[in-house]
Design a protein around this motif. Structure first.
Motif, PDB file in Angstrom:
ATOM      1  N   ILE A 129       7.388   2.430  18.970  1.00  0.00           N
ATOM      2  CA  ILE A 129       8.744   2.921  19.189  1.00  0.00           C
ATOM      3  C   ILE A 129       9.758   1.785  19.059  1.00  0.00           C
ATOM      4  O   ILE A 129      10.837   1.960  18.483  1.00  0.00           O
ATOM      5  CB  ILE A 129       8.872   3.587  20.570  1.00  0.00           C
ATOM      6  CG1 ILE A 129       8.108   4.919  20.581  1.00  0.00           C
ATOM      7  CG2 ILE A 129      10.337   3.828  20.936  1.00  0.00           C
ATOM      8  CD1 ILE A 129       8.010   5.563  21.942  1.00  0.00           C
ATOM      9  N   SER A 130       9.410   0.611  19.573  1.00  0.00           N
ATOM     10  CA  SER A 130      10.340  -0.516  19.488  1.00  0.00           C
ATOM     11  C   SER A 130      10.338  -1.148  18.102  1.00  0.00           C
ATOM     12  O   SER A 130      11.376  -1.602  17.620  1.00  0.00           O
ATOM     13  CB  SER A 130       9.993  -1.578  20.537  1.00  0.00           C
ATOM     14  OG  SER A 130       8.719  -2.145  20.301  1.00  0.00           O
ATOM     15  N   ALA A 131       9.175  -1.147  17.437  1.00  0.00           N
ATOM     16  CA  ALA A 131       9.077  -1.812  16.130  1.00  0.00           C
ATOM     17  C   ALA A 131       9.646  -0.969  14.999  1.00  0.00           C
ATOM     18  O   ALA A 131      10.297  -1.501  14.097  1.00  0.00           O
ATOM     19  CB  ALA A 131       7.615  -2.152  15.838  1.00  0.00           C
ATOM     20  N   THR A 132       9.429   0.345  15.053  1.00  0.00           N
ATOM     21  CA  THR A 132       9.829   1.193  13.928  1.00  0.00           C
ATOM     22  C   THR A 132      11.337   1.271  13.733  1.00  0.00           C
ATOM     23  O   THR A 132      11.832   0.986  12.637  1.00  0.00           O
ATOM     24  CB  THR A 132       9.236   2.607  14.084  1.00  0.00           C
ATOM     25  OG1 THR A 132       7.801   2.501  14.164  1.00  0.00           O
ATOM     26  CG2 THR A 132       9.603   3.477  12.895  1.00  0.00           C
ATOM     27  N   PRO A 133      12.111   1.633  14.758  1.00  0.00           N
ATOM     28  CA  PRO A 133      13.564   1.667  14.549  1.00  0.00           C
ATOM     29  C   PRO A 133      14.131   0.296  14.215  1.00  0.00           C
ATOM     30  O   PRO A 133      15.032   0.173  13.384  1.00  0.00           O
ATOM     31  CB  PRO A 133      14.107   2.174  15.889  1.00  0.00           C
ATOM     32  CG  PRO A 133      12.952   2.805  16.570  1.00  0.00           C
ATOM     33  CD  PRO A 133      11.751   2.051  16.111  1.00  0.00           C
ATOM     34  N   ILE A 165      12.108   3.645   4.349  1.00  0.00           N
ATOM     35  CA  ILE A 165      10.974   4.557   4.479  1.00  0.00           C
ATOM     36  C   ILE A 165       9.664   3.779   4.572  1.00  0.00           C
ATOM     37  O   ILE A 165       8.829   4.026   5.446  1.00  0.00           O
ATOM     38  CB  ILE A 165      10.917   5.528   3.282  1.00  0.00           C
ATOM     39  CG1 ILE A 165      12.158   6.448   3.289  1.00  0.00           C
ATOM     40  CG2 ILE A 165       9.630   6.366   3.330  1.00  0.00           C
ATOM     41  CD1 ILE A 165      12.268   7.314   2.048  1.00  0.00           C
ATOM     42  N   SER A 166       9.482   2.833   3.658  1.00  0.00           N
ATOM     43  CA  SER A 166       8.230   2.072   3.622  1.00  0.00           C
ATOM     44  C   SER A 166       8.111   1.088   4.782  1.00  0.00           C
ATOM     45  O   SER A 166       7.011   0.846   5.290  1.00  0.00           O
ATOM     46  CB  SER A 166       8.119   1.315   2.294  1.00  0.00           C
ATOM     47  OG  SER A 166       8.072   2.208   1.217  1.00  0.00           O
ATOM     48  N   GLY A 167       9.238   0.498   5.200  1.00  0.00           N
ATOM     49  CA  GLY A 167       9.210  -0.500   6.268  1.00  0.00           C
ATOM     50  C   GLY A 167       8.597  -0.003   7.568  1.00  0.00           C
ATOM     51  O   GLY A 167       7.668  -0.619   8.094  1.00  0.00           O
ATOM     52  N   PRO A 168       9.080   1.116   8.115  1.00  0.00           N
ATOM     53  CA  PRO A 168       8.513   1.610   9.373  1.00  0.00           C
ATOM     54  C   PRO A 168       7.042   1.997   9.261  1.00  0.00           C
ATOM     55  O   PRO A 168       6.286   1.833  10.221  1.00  0.00           O
ATOM     56  CB  PRO A 168       9.373   2.847   9.677  1.00  0.00           C
ATOM     57  CG  PRO A 168      10.660   2.575   8.999  1.00  0.00           C
ATOM     58  CD  PRO A 168      10.303   1.844   7.738  1.00  0.00           C
ATOM     59  N   LEU A 169       6.628   2.521   8.097  1.00  0.00           N
ATOM     60  CA  LEU A 169       5.213   2.850   7.917  1.00  0.00           C
ATOM     61  C   LEU A 169       4.356   1.593   8.031  1.00  0.00           C
ATOM     62  O   LEU A 169       3.303   1.587   8.673  1.00  0.00           O
ATOM     63  CB  LEU A 169       4.994   3.515   6.559  1.00  0.00           C
ATOM     64  CG  LEU A 169       5.576   4.927   6.383  1.00  0.00           C
ATOM     65  CD1 LEU A 169       5.394   5.394   4.937  1.00  0.00           C
ATOM     66  CD2 LEU A 169       4.917   5.903   7.339  1.00  0.00           C
ATOM     67  N   PHE A 211       0.824  -1.211   0.000  1.00  0.00           N
ATOM     68  CA  PHE A 211       0.000   0.000   0.000  1.00  0.00           C
ATOM     69  C   PHE A 211       0.860   1.264   0.000  1.00  0.00           C
ATOM     70  O   PHE A 211       0.620   2.190  -0.773  1.00  0.00           O
ATOM     71  CB  PHE A 211      -0.919  -0.004   1.226  1.00  0.00           C
ATOM     72  CG  PHE A 211      -1.733   1.250   1.385  1.00  0.00           C
ATOM     73  CD1 PHE A 211      -2.844   1.480   0.592  1.00  0.00           C
ATOM     74  CD2 PHE A 211      -1.382   2.203   2.330  1.00  0.00           C
ATOM     75  CE1 PHE A 211      -3.599   2.644   0.736  1.00  0.00           C
ATOM     76  CE2 PHE A 211      -2.125   3.355   2.488  1.00  0.00           C
ATOM     77  CZ  PHE A 211      -3.234   3.582   1.678  1.00  0.00           C
ATOM     78  N   TYR A 212       1.869   1.282   0.889  1.00  0.00           N
ATOM     79  CA  TYR A 212       2.719   2.465   0.973  1.00  0.00           C
ATOM     80  C   TYR A 212       3.667   2.582  -0.214  1.00  0.00           C
ATOM     81  O   TYR A 212       3.949   3.679  -0.680  1.00  0.00           O
ATOM     82  CB  TYR A 212       3.511   2.449   2.288  1.00  0.00           C
ATOM     83  CG  TYR A 212       2.645   2.612   3.504  1.00  0.00           C
ATOM     84  CD1 TYR A 212       1.808   3.721   3.637  1.00  0.00           C
ATOM     85  CD2 TYR A 212       2.635   1.657   4.513  1.00  0.00           C
ATOM     86  CE1 TYR A 212       0.997   3.869   4.744  1.00  0.00           C
ATOM     87  CE2 TYR A 212       1.819   1.799   5.625  1.00  0.00           C
ATOM     88  CZ  TYR A 212       1.005   2.906   5.736  1.00  0.00           C
ATOM     89  OH  TYR A 212       0.197   3.050   6.837  1.00  0.00           O
ATOM     90  N   PRO A 249      10.316  -1.586  -3.433  1.00  0.00           N
ATOM     91  CA  PRO A 249       9.197  -0.849  -3.973  1.00  0.00           C
ATOM     92  C   PRO A 249       9.524  -0.155  -5.288  1.00  0.00           C
ATOM     93  O   PRO A 249      10.239   0.832  -5.314  1.00  0.00           O
ATOM     94  CB  PRO A 249       8.896   0.183  -2.879  1.00  0.00           C
ATOM     95  CG  PRO A 249      10.208   0.376  -2.206  1.00  0.00           C
ATOM     96  CD  PRO A 249      10.958  -0.906  -2.315  1.00  0.00           C
ATOM     97  N   GLU A 250       8.983  -0.652  -6.378  1.00  0.00           N
ATOM     98  CA  GLU A 250       9.318  -0.102  -7.678  1.00  0.00           C
ATOM     99  C   GLU A 250       8.717   1.273  -7.912  1.00  0.00           C
ATOM    100  O   GLU A 250       9.358   2.156  -8.459  1.00  0.00           O
ATOM    101  CB  GLU A 250       8.872  -1.062  -8.780  1.00  0.00           C
ATOM    102  CG  GLU A 250       9.687  -2.363  -8.770  1.00  0.00           C
ATOM    103  CD  GLU A 250       9.403  -3.196  -9.989  1.00  0.00           C
ATOM    104  OE1 GLU A 250       8.368  -2.942 -10.644  1.00  0.00           O
ATOM    105  OE2 GLU A 250      10.196  -4.081 -10.309  1.00  0.00           O
ATOM    106  N   GLN A 251       7.451   1.476  -7.520  1.00  0.00           N
ATOM    107  CA  GLN A 251       6.823   2.756  -7.798  1.00  0.00           C
ATOM    108  C   GLN A 251       7.430   3.861  -6.945  1.00  0.00           C
ATOM    109  O   GLN A 251       7.641   4.976  -7.408  1.00  0.00           O
ATOM    110  CB  GLN A 251       5.315   2.675  -7.553  1.00  0.00           C
ATOM    111  CG  GLN A 251       4.595   3.963  -7.965  1.00  0.00           C
ATOM    112  CD  GLN A 251       3.114   3.730  -8.132  1.00  0.00           C
ATOM    113  OE1 GLN A 251       2.683   2.657  -8.502  1.00  0.00           O
ATOM    114  NE2 GLN A 251       2.320   4.746  -7.866  1.00  0.00           N
TER     115      GLN A 251
END
Length: 335
Positions: A304-308, A248-252, A205-206, A229-231
């Motif tokens: 906080i723990s998952a994003t970084p 960028i896409s992973g943390p989202l 999606f992102y 992510p190609e697009q």
């Protein structure tokens, strides 16, 4: 100029397995050391009644640090490191299942869904007893406990780390028998398998593009896909590192997956720590006592723990694969 977007995927058969496991364990340990305090905070926030002790993630961090010191943020950490075993079992099960399924269906989504589910089942079978023990250790506050069991003192002195672990194990076994170590097993499956399934669709999606991806959860409390992510990359210069796009896409996706699966994670924590026997009754009790807001407890600490860690895992896992390439393939893979 070389287009860095056209990067061959490093597959399982390309890796030196000995290097892969050694480097993987070292990297996993570094990640867990950095995010464990927020895992502990998340668990305490999920278990506490209302806001009886902590008003939020930052408040909990400050209070624990002030009253229990740095060691208080790492209660149960040594026991939790045994989940490194389940992580490696996850990787092995995932890759072997994926390879097996490819004989009958070569669709990436199908292969990863089946392999991810199988690997999560194997990993959680090993992880849950470790989680149960480490969570009870997390609940030990200075002079008291937030859970069912309290570490006993001997002659006014606290037991050493593994003495505390032994004490908790004995108490769990006396209270619930062997089944006590698998309390919350179903809740864990209902938490982590959907988390794995939710992560990659939201990455789609992102990123909004077709992706080629791998799935891995040995490096974190959650499953993680590593797509390209190609697009999204079409909006950046051709020489832009693909790892930056993934970071960028992973943390989202991680934040979204954490938000959607947090209600079950709250229930899982309460079932395991408070000794509940029913997911449904635990849910009803939580709703009666704290309302819908109770289902969001510990969410900020979880994000906080998952994003970084997601950023580190995305970048680190690609680096890990590069370092683990078989010698004869090093020159054939550009970075």
């Amino acid at each position: 100029m070389e287009d860095k977007r056209n990067i061959p995927i490093i597959e399982w058969e390309h890796l030196d397995k000995r290097k892969f496991y050694v480097f993987g364990i070292c990297m996993t340990m570094m990640i867990r050391v950095s995010v464990y305090p927020f895992t502990l905070i998340r668990t305490r926030l999920q278990v506490q009644k209302g806001k009886s002790l902590y008003n939020g993630t930052f408040d909990a961090f400050v209070k624990i640090l002030r009253t229990e010191g740095t060691a208080g943020l790492y209660r149960g950490f040594l026991v939790n490191t045994f989940t490194l075993i389940s992580g490696q079992c996850y990787v092995t099960t995932y890759e072997l299942t994926r390879k097996y399924v490819s004989r009958y269906n070569n669709n990436n989504a199908v292969k990863s869904l089946v392999a991810g589910g199988s690997a999560s089942l194997v990993a959680q079978s090993i992880t849950v007893p470790i989680d149960v023990i480490s969570q009870h250790l997390m609940m030990q506050r200075k002079g008291e406990s937030m859970g069912r069991f309290k570490v006993q003192n001997q002659d006014g002195k606290r037991l050493l780390v593994f003495g505390q672990t032994k004490d908790i194990i004995v108490q769990i076994f006396k209270a619930d028998g062997f089944r006590g170590f698998y309390r919350g097993y179903v809740a864990s499956l209902l938490t982590y398998i959907p988390n794995s399934a939710v992560w990659w669709p939201f990455y789609h999606f992102y990123a909004a593009g077709r992706v080629e991806w791998l799935l891995i959860s040995s490096l974190s409390e959650t499953s993680l896909s590593l797509p390209f992510p190609e697009q999204l990359s079409s909006l950046t210069p051709k020489d832009c590192p693909h790892l930056l796009l993934q970071a960028i896409s992973g943390p989202l996706a991680a934040a979204t997956a954490s938000t959607l699966t947090n209600p079950m994670d709250v229930i899982r924590a309460r079932v395991q720590v408070e000794g509940k026997s029913s997911i449904i009754l635990t849910f009803k009790q939580l709703m009666a006592e704290e309302g819908p807001w109770g289902l969001t407890k510990g969410l900020s600490a979880r994000i906080i723990s998952a994003t970084p860690s997601t950023i580190v895992i995305v970048v680190g896992y690609e680096t890990l694969k590069k370092l683990s390439l078989r010698p004869e393939l090093v020159d054939s893979r550009h970075w």
